[in-house]
Design a protein around this motif. Structure first.
Motif, PDB file in Angstrom:
ATOM      1  N   SER A   1       0.816  -1.216   0.000  1.00  0.00           N
ATOM      2  CA  SER A   1       0.000   0.000   0.000  1.00  0.00           C
ATOM      3  C   SER A   1       0.856   1.275   0.000  1.00  0.00           C
ATOM      4  CB  SER A   1      -0.946   0.003   1.205  1.00  0.00           C
ATOM      5  OG  SER A   1      -0.215   0.110   2.417  1.00  0.00           O
ATOM      6  N   LYS A   2       2.150   1.143   0.250  1.00  0.00           N
ATOM      7  CA  LYS A   2       3.051   2.292   0.235  1.00  0.00           C
ATOM      8  C   LYS A   2       3.590   2.573  -1.176  1.00  0.00           C
ATOM      9  CE  LYS A   2       4.628   2.442   5.021  1.00  0.00           C
ATOM     10  NZ  LYS A   2       5.804   2.644   5.889  1.00  0.00           N
ATOM     11  N   LYS A   3       2.828   2.176  -2.180  1.00  0.00           N
ATOM     12  CA  LYS A   3       3.270   2.309  -3.569  1.00  0.00           C
ATOM     13  C   LYS A   3       3.506   3.758  -3.977  1.00  0.00           C
ATOM     14  CE  LYS A   3      -1.566   1.952  -5.026  1.00  0.00           C
ATOM     15  NZ  LYS A   3      -2.560   1.090  -5.697  1.00  0.00           N
ATOM     16  N   GLU A   4       2.727   4.712  -3.427  1.00  0.00           N
ATOM     17  CA  GLU A   4       2.904   6.125  -3.772  1.00  0.00           C
ATOM     18  C   GLU A   4       4.304   6.599  -3.377  1.00  0.00           C
ATOM     19  OE1 GLU A   4       0.730   8.280  -5.178  1.00  0.00           O
ATOM     20  OE2 GLU A   4      -1.128   7.103  -5.190  1.00  0.00           O
ATOM     21  N   GLU A   5       4.685   6.277  -2.152  1.00  0.00           N
ATOM     22  CA  GLU A   5       6.008   6.652  -1.658  1.00  0.00           C
ATOM     23  C   GLU A   5       7.101   5.937  -2.446  1.00  0.00           C
ATOM     24  OE1 GLU A   5       8.512   6.583   2.558  1.00  0.00           O
ATOM     25  OE2 GLU A   5       6.365   6.092   2.536  1.00  0.00           O
ATOM     26  N   ALA A   6       6.850   4.652  -2.745  1.00  0.00           N
ATOM     27  CA  ALA A   6       7.828   3.862  -3.496  1.00  0.00           C
ATOM     28  C   ALA A   6       8.064   4.441  -4.883  1.00  0.00           C
ATOM     29  CB  ALA A   6       7.352   2.417  -3.600  1.00  0.00           C
ATOM     30  N   ALA A   7       6.993   4.808  -5.566  1.00  0.00           N
ATOM     31  CA  ALA A   7       7.108   5.354  -6.917  1.00  0.00           C
ATOM     32  C   ALA A   7       7.964   6.614  -6.932  1.00  0.00           C
ATOM     33  CB  ALA A   7       5.724   5.641  -7.483  1.00  0.00           C
ATOM     34  N   GLN A   8       7.790   7.450  -5.931  1.00  0.00           N
ATOM     35  CA  GLN A   8       8.572   8.685  -5.857  1.00  0.00           C
ATOM     36  C   GLN A   8      10.047   8.391  -5.625  1.00  0.00           C
ATOM     37  OE1 GLN A   8       7.052  11.599  -6.571  1.00  0.00           O
ATOM     38  NE2 GLN A   8       9.078  12.552  -6.566  1.00  0.00           N
ATOM     39  N   LEU A   9      10.325   7.433  -4.746  1.00  0.00           N
ATOM     40  CA  LEU A   9      11.712   7.071  -4.446  1.00  0.00           C
ATOM     41  C   LEU A   9      12.419   6.427  -5.627  1.00  0.00           C
ATOM     42  CD1 LEU A   9      11.463   5.546  -0.847  1.00  0.00           C
ATOM     43  CD2 LEU A   9      12.742   7.588  -1.514  1.00  0.00           C
ATOM     44  N   MET A  10      11.667   5.712  -6.462  1.00  0.00           N
ATOM     45  CA  MET A  10      12.269   4.939  -7.541  1.00  0.00           C
ATOM     46  C   MET A  10      12.762   5.806  -8.703  1.00  0.00           C
ATOM     47  SD  MET A  10       9.570   1.773  -7.604  1.00  0.00           S
ATOM     48  CE  MET A  10      10.332   0.796  -8.895  1.00  0.00           C
ATOM     49  N   GLY A  11      12.229   7.006  -8.840  1.00  0.00           N
ATOM     50  CA  GLY A  11      12.656   7.870  -9.939  1.00  0.00           C
ATOM     51  C   GLY A  11      12.391   7.259 -11.292  1.00  0.00           C
ATOM     52  N   LEU A  12      11.162   6.776 -11.503  1.00  0.00           N
ATOM     53  CA  LEU A  12      10.844   6.004 -12.702  1.00  0.00           C
ATOM     54  C   LEU A  12      10.143   6.777 -13.813  1.00  0.00           C
ATOM     55  CD1 LEU A  12       7.769   5.882 -11.750  1.00  0.00           C
ATOM     56  CD2 LEU A  12       8.273   3.588 -10.931  1.00  0.00           C
ATOM     57  N   THR A  13       9.863   8.054 -13.609  1.00  0.00           N
ATOM     58  CA  THR A  13       9.179   8.831 -14.634  1.00  0.00           C
ATOM     59  C   THR A  13      10.158   9.291 -15.721  1.00  0.00           C
ATOM     60  OG1 THR A  13       9.503  11.004 -13.621  1.00  0.00           O
ATOM     61  CG2 THR A  13       7.606   9.703 -12.861  1.00  0.00           C
ATOM     62  N   SER A  14       9.609   9.721 -16.843  1.00  0.00           N
ATOM     63  CA  SER A  14      10.460  10.174 -17.945  1.00  0.00           C
ATOM     64  C   SER A  14      11.323  11.364 -17.527  1.00  0.00           C
ATOM     65  CB  SER A  14       9.597  10.532 -19.156  1.00  0.00           C
ATOM     66  OG  SER A  14       8.641  11.523 -18.827  1.00  0.00           O
ATOM     67  N   GLN A  15      10.747  12.294 -16.746  1.00  0.00           N
ATOM     68  CA  GLN A  15      11.510  13.463 -16.330  1.00  0.00           C
ATOM     69  C   GLN A  15      12.619  13.093 -15.348  1.00  0.00           C
ATOM     70  OE1 GLN A  15      10.989  16.631 -17.807  1.00  0.00           O
ATOM     71  NE2 GLN A  15      13.060  16.689 -16.957  1.00  0.00           N
ATOM     72  N   HIS A  16      12.317  12.181 -14.406  1.00  0.00           N
ATOM     73  CA  HIS A  16      13.354  11.710 -13.486  1.00  0.00           C
ATOM     74  C   HIS A  16      14.533  11.126 -14.257  1.00  0.00           C
ATOM     75  CE1 HIS A  16      10.368  11.301  -9.967  1.00  0.00           C
ATOM     76  NE2 HIS A  16      11.307  12.135  -9.576  1.00  0.00           N
ATOM     77  N   LEU A  17      14.221  10.270 -15.227  1.00  0.00           N
ATOM     78  CA  LEU A  17      15.263   9.555 -15.960  1.00  0.00           C
ATOM     79  C   LEU A  17      16.021  10.471 -16.911  1.00  0.00           C
ATOM     80  CD1 LEU A  17      13.189   6.312 -16.448  1.00  0.00           C
ATOM     81  CD2 LEU A  17      15.311   6.477 -15.149  1.00  0.00           C
ATOM     82  N   MET A  18      15.347  11.499 -17.403  1.00  0.00           N
ATOM     83  CA  MET A  18      16.030  12.490 -18.240  1.00  0.00           C
ATOM     84  C   MET A  18      16.989  13.318 -17.385  1.00  0.00           C
ATOM     85  SD  MET A  18      16.039  13.334 -21.444  1.00  0.00           S
ATOM     86  CE  MET A  18      16.623  14.646 -22.509  1.00  0.00           C
ATOM     87  N   ASP A  19      16.535  13.713 -16.198  1.00  0.00           N
ATOM     88  CA  ASP A  19      17.390  14.479 -15.284  1.00  0.00           C
ATOM     89  C   ASP A  19      18.627  13.683 -14.878  1.00  0.00           C
ATOM     90  OD1 ASP A  19      15.563  16.539 -15.404  1.00  0.00           O
ATOM     91  OD2 ASP A  19      14.591  16.044 -13.494  1.00  0.00           O
ATOM     92  N   ASP A  20      18.456  12.363 -14.749  1.00  0.00           N
ATOM     93  CA  ASP A  20      19.568  11.486 -14.371  1.00  0.00           C
ATOM     94  C   ASP A  20      20.439  11.085 -15.561  1.00  0.00           C
ATOM     95  OD1 ASP A  20      18.789  11.544 -11.728  1.00  0.00           O
ATOM     96  OD2 ASP A  20      17.641   9.675 -11.832  1.00  0.00           O
ATOM     97  N   GLU A  21      20.102  11.594 -16.752  1.00  0.00           N
ATOM     98  CA  GLU A  21      20.832  11.309 -17.998  1.00  0.00           C
ATOM     99  C   GLU A  21      20.825   9.827 -18.350  1.00  0.00           C
ATOM    100  OE1 GLU A  21      24.710  13.022 -17.558  1.00  0.00           O
ATOM    101  OE2 GLU A  21      23.958  15.055 -17.803  1.00  0.00           O
ATOM    102  N   PHE A  22      19.746   9.161 -17.954  1.00  0.00           N
ATOM    103  CA  PHE A  22      19.613   7.737 -18.294  1.00  0.00           C
ATOM    104  C   PHE A  22      18.969   7.568 -19.658  1.00  0.00           C
ATOM    105  CE2 PHE A  22      17.717   3.518 -18.206  1.00  0.00           C
ATOM    106  CZ  PHE A  22      18.737   2.754 -17.662  1.00  0.00           C
ATOM    107  N   ILE A  23      18.026   8.457 -20.004  1.00  0.00           N
ATOM    108  CA  ILE A  23      17.395   8.409 -21.317  1.00  0.00           C
ATOM    109  C   ILE A  23      17.849   9.609 -22.143  1.00  0.00           C
ATOM    110  CG2 ILE A  23      15.405   7.136 -20.430  1.00  0.00           C
ATOM    111  CD1 ILE A  23      13.797   9.806 -20.742  1.00  0.00           C
ATOM    112  N   ASP A  24      17.553   9.561 -23.434  1.00  0.00           N
ATOM    113  CA  ASP A  24      18.064  10.577 -24.347  1.00  0.00           C
ATOM    114  C   ASP A  24      17.016  11.560 -24.841  1.00  0.00           C
ATOM    115  OD1 ASP A  24      20.929   9.394 -24.888  1.00  0.00           O
ATOM    116  OD2 ASP A  24      19.536   7.711 -25.017  1.00  0.00           O
TER     117      ASP A  24
END
Length: 245
Positions: free
Chosen positions: A178-201
Motif C-alpha cells: 500500500s506504500k506504492k505512492e512513496e515507493a514510486a517517488q523514491l524509484m525515480g521512474l518517470t520520464s523526467q526523473h530519468l532524463m534528469d539522471d541522464e539515463f534516457i536521451d
C-alpha cells in the motif's frame, strides 16, 4: 500536482496506444516475422521488417494486449533471431517497450527465461547496427531491459521505466504494497526523473500528436546514424552504459 504514481497509472491505461498502433502509423509497409525456430511463436512480442521513408528497419514491439505484454522465452529467442538478421542486412533496429515484466510462470522458467533475457541483453550490447528503443507505456524489469540496451532510449512523457513495479518495491522494502505512492517517488521512474539522471536521451510529449512527432524523430535518428562507422557506434554505446553503471 502530478505524482510519480499518477504517471504509473497513466502508463497502464487500457486505452493507451499499443506497439502495433505505432508500427502501423510509423511504417509504410510492415511484414511480421514469426517463431524462434526452436519452440514456437509468442504473440506478446511483434517482430518484423518495416519501411520508414524507403529505409528498411527491423521493428520489435511488446504488445500489451497479449498476456499484458509479458514475453515468454520463445519470444525473446525470436528477438535474438531477428536482430541477427537485421545486423546481417544492415537494418537499424527500433524497439517499442511496453511490459510490466517478462512472463514469470513455471513453463517460462523451464524453457529458459533467464538465459533468453540475458542473451538478448548481450546481443543488443554488441549489435553492429544502429539501435533505438522507445518506452511507450510501462517499461518494467528484465522484460523491458531485454530489448532496450540500445544506442538511444526515448520515453513517451507519461511512460515509466524501472526495475520493478512500485507495488513490488514497497512489498520488498516495507512489506507493505500500500506504500506504492512513496515507493514510486523514491524509484525515480518517470520520464523526467530519468532524463534528469541522464539515463534516457529524449522525452516525446504526449499532446495528441505523439505518433507524428515520434515518426519525425525516428526519421531524424535514422538519418543521423546512416553514415556513422560501426567502430564509432559501438564505442559510443559502450561508454553510454559504462557511465550509467
Amino acid at each position: 500536482m502530478t505524482t510519480a504514481m499518477d504517471m504509473v497509472r497513466a502508463s497502464r491505461e487500457p486505452d493507451r496506444l499499443k506497439a502495433m498502433d505505432y508500427i502501423k502509423a510509423i511504417c509504410m509497409d510492415f511484414m511480421e516475422l514469426h517463431g524462434d525456430r526452436l519452440f514456437g511463436e509468442d504473440p506478446a512480442i511483434i517482430c518484423g521488417i518495416g519501411k520508414i521513408q524507403n529505409r528498411s528497419v527491423m521493428v520489435i514491439g511488446q504488445q500489451k494486449s497479449v498476456n499484458f505484454g509479458m514475453v515468454k522465452p520463445e519470444g525473446y529467442r525470436k528477438v535474438l533471431r531477428v536482430i541477427k538478421l537485421a545486423e546481417r542486412f544492415k537494418m537499424p533496429v527500433i524497439t517499442f517497450v511496453d511490459t510490466p515484466g517478462a512472463s514469470c510462470g513455471i513453463e517460462a522458467e523451464e524453457r529458459g527465461q533467464a538465459s533468453a533475457i540475458a542473451n538478448c541483453i548481450m546481443e543488443f550490447s554488441k549489435l553492429k547496427t544502429p539501435t533505438l528503443s522507445v518506452i511507450i507505456g510501462e517499461g518494467g524489469s528484465g522484460g523491458a531491459l531485454a530489448i532496450s540496451v540500445t544506442d538511444e532510449i526515448w520515453m513517451l512523457e507519461k511512460s515509466v521505466y524501472s526495475i520493478l513495479s512500485p507495488e513490488g518495491f514497497a512489498s520488498i522494502l516495507w512489506k507493505n504494497a500500500s506504500k506504492k505512492e512513496e515507493a514510486a517517488q523514491l524509484m525515480g521512474l518517470t520520464s523526467q526523473h530519468l532524463m534528469d539522471d541522464e539515463f534516457i536521451d529524449k522525452i516525446i510529449p504526449e499532446d495528441g500528436s505523439e505518433i507524428y512527432r515520434l515518426k519525425e524523430e525516428i526519421i531524424w535518428f535514422l538519418e543521423k546514424n546512416q553514415s556513422i562507422s560501426m567502430e564509432k557506434l559501438l564505442k559510443k554505446r559502450y561508454y553510454k552504459y559504462r557511465k550509467i553503471i
